[in-house]
Structure formats: structure tokens, C-alpha cells
Design an enzyme around this catalytic site. Structure first.
Site, PDB file in Angstrom:
ATOM      1  N   TYR A 110     -19.092 -57.145-128.351  1.00 25.86           N
ATOM      2  CA  TYR A 110     -20.111 -56.516-129.584  1.00 25.86           C
ATOM      3  C   TYR A 110     -19.871 -54.997-129.756  1.00 25.86           C
ATOM      4  CZ  TYR A 110     -22.344 -61.236-129.102  1.00 25.86           C
ATOM      5  OH  TYR A 110     -22.634 -62.446-129.031  1.00 25.86           O
ATOM      6  N   HIS A 149     -24.086 -53.229-135.340  1.00 26.89           N
ATOM      7  CA  HIS A 149     -25.454 -53.282-134.591  1.00 26.89           C
ATOM      8  C   HIS A 149     -25.294 -52.634-133.324  1.00 26.89           C
ATOM      9  CE1 HIS A 149     -28.746 -55.752-135.462  1.00 26.89           C
ATOM     10  NE2 HIS A 149     -28.662 -56.695-134.594  1.00 26.89           N
ATOM     11  N   TYR A 169     -29.530 -58.994-124.860  1.00 25.65           N
ATOM     12  CA  TYR A 169     -29.316 -59.116-126.544  1.00 25.65           C
ATOM     13  C   TYR A 169     -30.434 -58.324-127.110  1.00 25.65           C
ATOM     14  CZ  TYR A 169     -25.214 -62.003-125.193  1.00 25.65           C
ATOM     15  OH  TYR A 169     -24.163 -62.355-124.640  1.00 25.65           O
ATOM     16  N   ASN A 192     -32.117 -59.161-129.510  1.00 24.46           N
ATOM     17  CA  ASN A 192     -33.494 -59.587-129.792  1.00 24.46           C
ATOM     18  C   ASN A 192     -34.573 -59.978-128.895  1.00 24.46           C
ATOM     19  OD1 ASN A 192     -32.388 -61.782-128.569  1.00 24.46           O
ATOM     20  ND2 ASN A 192     -32.587 -63.257-130.286  1.00 24.46           N
ATOM     21  N   ASP A 230     -29.230 -49.138-135.777  1.00 27.00           N
ATOM     22  CA  ASP A 230     -28.488 -49.415-137.013  1.00 27.00           C
ATOM     23  C   ASP A 230     -29.489 -49.867-138.002  1.00 27.00           C
ATOM     24  OD1 ASP A 230     -28.617 -51.944-135.453  1.00 27.00           O
ATOM     25  OD2 ASP A 230     -28.043 -52.907-137.478  1.00 27.00           O
ATOM     26  N   ASN A 278     -34.470 -57.147-135.479  1.00 28.88           N
ATOM     27  CA  ASN A 278     -35.012 -57.966-134.373  1.00 28.88           C
ATOM     28  C   ASN A 278     -35.298 -57.016-133.246  1.00 28.88           C
ATOM     29  OD1 ASN A 278     -35.071 -60.346-135.842  1.00 28.88           O
ATOM     30  ND2 ASN A 278     -33.077 -61.004-135.364  1.00 28.88           N
TER      31      ASN A 278
END
Length: 202
Positions: free
Chosen positions: A18, A23, A76, A78, A103, A124
Site C-alpha cells: 500500500y 490513501h 489498517y 479503518n 488524503d 474511514n
């Protein structure tokens, strides 16, 4: 101003898969802030995060800037709220001295906006942070990544790397966002908004 440190959090998802995603631009900004201050991230003993302590910027008159705790959650996106809340409690930092760098699809790429409080815009990471802190009244440095093209889903858009064209300007965007964080903690929200809420912040 409180002598307690600021908590500056870069949102993102963990792991190399990622790292280059839109993000994760908040974590890119935190990496630059750590580089600027010579700080090194290490695992926090009480929170799912890596942290680096530093002084950020220079105060008017030339004194070293405020103490900051730079933090990147290792959860993560969220579930970012738990680490943020744990760090705020550990360092005794009030929500108004928490800065979330993230972001933002609702503003164009290459644009920086700052605010305190307000809605989460479907983000989130912010939603979970608001829930964990019990308030919306924390600062946000919103790094524009633009809306998804065509009918692309927003989640797919932010979980993709920046385009080749965007990558050319990405270092400037990250540098501007790091400047915005420094100005926010040294001179306050209004000063930072006054500089960055224009079409050409540089």
C-alpha cells in the site's frame, strides 16, 4: 500555547503493498517530517503505531519549534482510531493538539487544505478517529488526491498508486503538506490556512 507536544498522525495502510497508494499520502508526509528533523520511527510500547519525537519548525524569533510526536498507525486505515486515542492518552495530548494528515478526494490533486472539526467526508480513517477520540475537534491537514475518473469507485481510486503524471508533482505536494503541518504547529491554523488556501501555495 500548551507545553504538551502535538500529536501529528499520518494515515495509511501498513506494508509495502500500500506504500505508494493515494490513501497513504499522509504517511509519506510523516516520513518527510521525520527526515527533516532527523527523527527515527520506532515501535511504540503502548499503541499499534511507530512514533518519532522531535521539534518541528522554528518559532518567530528563531527558537526551536514545538515538541511533536510523529506517528504512523500500523493498523489498517479503518481502525486508525485506536492507535490515535492510545497515543493521545499516553502523551496526555488534548484533541485540539492532534493533527491528522490524510488524503482528501474532495479537493484537487496538488492542493492542501486545513481545518479543525467538521465532517469526515466518508474517510474511514477519520471516522474511526472521531469515534475513538469522542470528538470531531482535532486538526486535519487535507492532502488533495482528486476525485476518481469516470465511474471508478472512490475506494478503488484511493487504493491505487498515483498516476505517472501525478508522480512528477508528488514530491512538491508532500513537501507543501509538510510545510503546512509545520506552520500549523508553530503559528496556528489561521496562518496555515492563509498560506495554503490559495491556488498557488508556493
Amino acid at each position: 500555547m500548551s507545553d504538551r507536544p502535538w500529536l501529528v498522525v499520518g494515515l495509511g495502510n501498513p506494508g509495502p503493498k500500500y506504500a505508494g497508494n493515494r490513501h497513504n499520502v499522509g504517511q509519506m508526509v510523516l516520513d518527510l517530517l521525520a527526515e527533516r528533523t532527523g527523527a527515527r520511527f520506532s515501535k511504540h510500547p503502548r499503541a499499534q503505531a511507530v512514533v518519532a519525537e522531535a521539534r518541528l519548525g522554528v518559532l518567530p524569533g528563531g527558537a526551536p519549534g514545538p515538541r511533536v510526536v510523529l506517528a504512523k498507525p500500523t493498523t489498517y486505515m479503518n481502525t486508525s482510531g485506536g492507535p490515535v486515542s492510545a497515543l493521545a492518552k499516553y502523551y496526555d495530548i488534548a484533541p485540539e493538539q492532534v493533527v491528522m494528515v490524510h488524503d482528501e478526494v474532495d479537493i484537487p490533486f496538488d492542493t492542501i487544505k486545513l481545518k479543525i472539526g467538521g465532517g469526515e467526508g466518508g474517510h474511514n480513517g477519520l471516522r474511526d478517529t472521531t469515534k475513538a477520540l469522542g470528538t470531531k475537534d482535532y486538526h486535519r491537514v487535507r492532502v488533495g488526491v482528486g476525485r476518481p475518473p469516470g465511474r471508478m469507485d472512490t475506494a478503488d481510486h484511493v487504493l491505487k498508486d498515483f498516476s505517472a503524471t501525478e508522480k512528477k508533482d508528488l514530491p512538491i505536494l508532500v513537501d507543501d503538506a509538510a510545510d503546512a503541518v509545520e506552520l500549523l504547529v508553530t503559528e496556528g491554523l489561521l496562518a496555515a490556512q492563509g498560506k495554503f488556501h490559495t491556488a498557488t501555495p508556493r
